[in-house]
Write a protein that holds these residues in place. Sequence first.
Motif, PDB file in Angstrom:
ATOM      1  N   LEU A  94       0.855  -1.186   0.000  1.00 42.50           N
ATOM      2  CA  LEU A  94       0.000   0.000   0.000  1.00 42.50           C
ATOM      3  C   LEU A  94       0.890   1.235   0.000  1.00 42.50           C
ATOM      4  N   ALA A  95       0.819   2.007  -1.073  1.00 41.75           N
ATOM      5  CA  ALA A  95       1.663   3.192  -1.213  1.00 41.75           C
ATOM      6  C   ALA A  95       0.824   4.355  -1.688  1.00 41.75           C
ATOM      7  N   ARG A  96       1.412   5.532  -1.649  1.00 41.60           N
ATOM      8  CA  ARG A  96       0.688   6.735  -2.040  1.00 41.60           C
ATOM      9  C   ARG A  96       1.618   7.692  -2.751  1.00 41.60           C
ATOM     10  N   THR A  97       1.019   8.676  -3.394  1.00 41.05           N
ATOM     11  CA  THR A  97       1.774   9.806  -3.913  1.00 41.05           C
ATOM     12  C   THR A  97       1.320  11.029  -3.127  1.00 41.05           C
ATOM     13  N   PHE A  98       2.062  12.104  -3.257  1.00 36.16           N
ATOM     14  CA  PHE A  98       1.738  13.324  -2.537  1.00 36.16           C
ATOM     15  C   PHE A  98       1.315  14.400  -3.525  1.00 36.16           C
ATOM     16  N   GLN A  99       0.691  15.455  -3.026  1.00 32.42           N
ATOM     17  CA  GLN A  99       0.251  16.543  -3.896  1.00 32.42           C
ATOM     18  C   GLN A  99       1.427  17.180  -4.605  1.00 32.42           C
ATOM     19  N   ASN A 100       2.519  17.373  -3.891  1.00 31.16           N
ATOM     20  CA  ASN A 100       3.716  17.949  -4.496  1.00 31.16           C
ATOM     21  C   ASN A 100       4.545  16.824  -5.099  1.00 31.16           C
ATOM     22  N   ILE A 101       4.892  16.976  -6.360  1.00 30.81           N
ATOM     23  CA  ILE A 101       5.689  15.963  -7.038  1.00 30.81           C
ATOM     24  C   ILE A 101       7.094  15.956  -6.443  1.00 30.81           C
ATOM     25  N   ASN A 102       7.611  14.765  -6.183  1.00 28.04           N
ATOM     26  CA  ASN A 102       8.927  14.616  -5.576  1.00 28.04           C
ATOM     27  C   ASN A 102       9.684  13.509  -6.308  1.00 28.04           C
ATOM     28  N   LEU A 103      10.279  13.871  -7.441  1.00 29.00           N
ATOM     29  CA  LEU A 103      11.017  12.919  -8.263  1.00 29.00           C
ATOM     30  C   LEU A 103      12.512  13.138  -8.117  1.00 29.00           C
ATOM     31  N   PHE A 104      13.275  12.191  -8.597  1.00 22.77           N
ATOM     32  CA  PHE A 104      14.724  12.354  -8.713  1.00 22.77           C
ATOM     33  C   PHE A 104      14.964  12.986 -10.080  1.00 22.77           C
ATOM     34  N   ASP A 105      15.067  14.314 -10.095  1.00 17.67           N
ATOM     35  CA  ASP A 105      15.109  15.090 -11.338  1.00 17.67           C
ATOM     36  C   ASP A 105      16.220  14.695 -12.294  1.00 17.67           C
ATOM     37  N   SER A 106      17.367  14.317 -11.768  1.00 16.77           N
ATOM     38  CA  SER A 106      18.526  14.023 -12.615  1.00 16.77           C
ATOM     39  C   SER A 106      18.623  12.544 -12.972  1.00 16.77           C
ATOM     40  N   MET A 107      17.572  11.802 -12.696  1.00 17.83           N
ATOM     41  CA  MET A 107      17.516  10.391 -13.083  1.00 17.83           C
ATOM     42  C   MET A 107      16.488  10.234 -14.197  1.00 17.83           C
ATOM     43  N   THR A 108      16.634   9.177 -14.971  1.00 20.20           N
ATOM     44  CA  THR A 108      15.690   8.935 -16.062  1.00 20.20           C
ATOM     45  C   THR A 108      14.341   8.474 -15.508  1.00 20.20           C
ATOM     46  N   VAL A 109      13.355   8.491 -16.379  1.00 23.89           N
ATOM     47  CA  VAL A 109      12.029   7.992 -16.036  1.00 23.89           C
ATOM     48  C   VAL A 109      12.147   6.554 -15.539  1.00 23.89           C
ATOM     49  N   LEU A 110      12.844   5.714 -16.301  1.00 17.85           N
ATOM     50  CA  LEU A 110      12.975   4.302 -15.935  1.00 17.85           C
ATOM     51  C   LEU A 110      13.674   4.135 -14.585  1.00 17.85           C
ATOM     52  N   ASP A 111      14.739   4.888 -14.355  1.00 15.89           N
ATOM     53  CA  ASP A 111      15.460   4.772 -13.089  1.00 15.89           C
ATOM     54  C   ASP A 111      14.621   5.244 -11.907  1.00 15.89           C
ATOM     55  N   ASN A 112      13.795   6.269 -12.093  1.00 20.57           N
ATOM     56  CA  ASN A 112      12.890   6.712 -11.033  1.00 20.57           C
ATOM     57  C   ASN A 112      11.945   5.585 -10.632  1.00 20.57           C
ATOM     58  N   VAL A 113      11.444   4.842 -11.596  1.00 22.25           N
ATOM     59  CA  VAL A 113      10.525   3.743 -11.295  1.00 22.25           C
ATOM     60  C   VAL A 113      11.280   2.587 -10.641  1.00 22.25           C
ATOM     61  N   LYS A 114      12.500   2.326 -11.080  1.00 20.81           N
ATOM     62  CA  LYS A 114      13.306   1.276 -10.455  1.00 20.81           C
ATOM     63  C   LYS A 114      13.538   1.574  -8.977  1.00 20.81           C
ATOM     64  N   VAL A 115      13.756   2.830  -8.626  1.00 18.61           N
ATOM     65  CA  VAL A 115      13.969   3.220  -7.232  1.00 18.61           C
ATOM     66  C   VAL A 115      12.760   2.824  -6.375  1.00 18.61           C
ATOM     67  N   GLY A 116      11.577   2.881  -6.953  1.00 16.41           N
ATOM     68  CA  GLY A 116      10.371   2.525  -6.216  1.00 16.41           C
ATOM     69  C   GLY A 116      10.353   1.086  -5.733  1.00 16.41           C
ATOM     70  N   GLN A 117      11.196   0.251  -6.302  1.00 14.39           N
ATOM     71  CA  GLN A 117      11.234  -1.168  -5.938  1.00 14.39           C
ATOM     72  C   GLN A 117      12.300  -1.487  -4.892  1.00 14.39           C
ATOM     73  N   HIS A 118      12.982  -0.465  -4.398  1.00 19.22           N
ATOM     74  CA  HIS A 118      14.127  -0.701  -3.510  1.00 19.22           C
ATOM     75  C   HIS A 118      13.798  -1.536  -2.282  1.00 19.22           C
ATOM     76  N   SER A 119      12.598  -1.387  -1.753  1.00 14.32           N
ATOM     77  CA  SER A 119      12.270  -2.113  -0.514  1.00 14.32           C
ATOM     78  C   SER A 119      12.066  -3.610  -0.759  1.00 14.32           C
ATOM     79  N   ALA A 120      11.897  -4.003  -2.017  1.00 14.03           N
ATOM     80  CA  ALA A 120      11.667  -5.412  -2.323  1.00 14.03           C
ATOM     81  C   ALA A 120      12.953  -6.154  -2.686  1.00 14.03           C
ATOM     82  N   THR A 121      14.048  -5.436  -2.852  1.00 18.08           N
ATOM     83  CA  THR A 121      15.290  -6.100  -3.243  1.00 18.08           C
ATOM     84  C   THR A 121      16.057  -6.578  -2.016  1.00 18.08           C
ATOM     85  N   LYS A 122      16.846  -7.604  -2.187  1.00 17.94           N
ATOM     86  CA  LYS A 122      17.591  -8.207  -1.080  1.00 17.94           C
ATOM     87  C   LYS A 122      19.098  -8.006  -1.208  1.00 17.94           C
TER      88      LYS A 122
END
Length: 169
Positions: A81-109
């Motif tokens: 269960l996750a959420r987004t916030f009203q203010n966008i908070n991205l990693f500006d200097s990372m690519t679209v794909l890398d931003n999405v990969k970061v979202g999976q960090h808690s599932a990696t071992k």
Amino acid sequence: MGDMLRVENLTMMFGGLAALKDVSLNVEQGELLSVIGPNGSGKTTLFNVITGLYVPTSGKVAFDGKDITRLSAYGIAERGLARTFQNINLFDSMTVLDNVKVGQHSATKSGVLDAVVRSGRYQKEEKETKAKAQELVEFVGLSAVSGELAKNLPYGEQKRLEIARSLAS
């Protein structure tokens, strides 16, 4: 299908102010639900309680049949269960794909050492993470800009990117 999210008699007090009072709702699997209301009506407080940023004064929140009322925000995110916030908070200097990969960090071992030596586990996780990120980028309609830096996207695409990253978690 059954309830994916159940909120029962949720109350959130800030001193003598009731930001939420006996709020109940159910969201079934596959259902979309909106929460609307004027400024100050408790919408953000509701989402903050559901996602573990606030502990409610009383009431219960269950996700996928399990009580998550007193779990940390991290523990709730680990359960999907996750959420987004009203203010966008991205990693500006990372690519679209890398931003999405970061979202999976808690599932990696894999750990730092795995990454440094590029262990088999690290390489497998990296391949899986990239494949899932590509699926989510496609799902939100950003495939054509997956290699673009997040800061170069217009507002609407940045918001879709944030949604993809949230889904990744």
